[in-house]
Design an enzyme around this catalytic site. Sequence first.
Site, short mmCIF file in Angstrom:
data_model
loop_
_atom_site.label_atom_id
_atom_site.label_comp_id
_atom_site.label_asym_id
_atom_site.label_seq_id
_atom_site.Cartn_x
_atom_site.Cartn_y
_atom_site.Cartn_z
CG ASP A 163 -0.96 -6.19 -3.76
OD1 ASP A 163 -1.76 -6.00 -4.68
OD2 ASP A 163 -1.27 -6.13 -2.57
CD GLN A 164 1.68 0.48 -0.17
OE1 GLN A 164 0.65 1.13 -0.07
NE2 GLN A 164 2.84 1.02 -0.51
#
Length: 205
Positions: free
Chosen positions: A71-72
């Site tokens: 996830d970013q």
Amino acid sequence: MNYKPLLLASSSPYRRDLLQRLELPFTSASPNVDESPLDGETGEALALRLAESKARALADRFPGHWIIGSDQIACLPDGTILTKPGNHERAAEQLRLSSGHPVLFLTGLALLDADSGKLERLCEPYQVRFRKLSDREIEAYLRREQPYDCAGSFKMEGLGITLFDALEGRDPNSLIGLPLIALNELLRRWGRNPLLEDRPAAIAR
């Protein structure tokens, strides 16, 4: 050596395309995870928590797998977290806030053995310096690429490169959503080296 099959815990076509570059067979599935930040949570803590949560969310459904979660999160210099905008108005606001400033992108990565619970995770940083953007440029960019499902409101693999003055980091793939250098390091630590396997190129399903 018999390896456990890989599962990418994501429905993102960007991450699937990136993982195919390692030429390892894999499948993908979408985890159901609330991506809302917790009160007082830092960007790095959020990226790590979500990457791990996405991997763990699929462990019961996919025993016998090594599960990859990622996830970013994007952070402004004052610590403000920029998540996926979801719509045009929020994307325009994010780009106005980023205009003329460095933005730190933090990509969380987790590798989970669904059977043993063995887990390794890390956070890959990458800094982007946005050039000063006019409102007209922001509107033109958003109309053309509609990056509403991307943290920071741009697509690195497309016209997003026109928004920047400079990029700094070890792996530009992390900006697209999956830090391949770090993932390769984790896989090698677990005894799996993509270069030494006699396997056909991966086809994500």
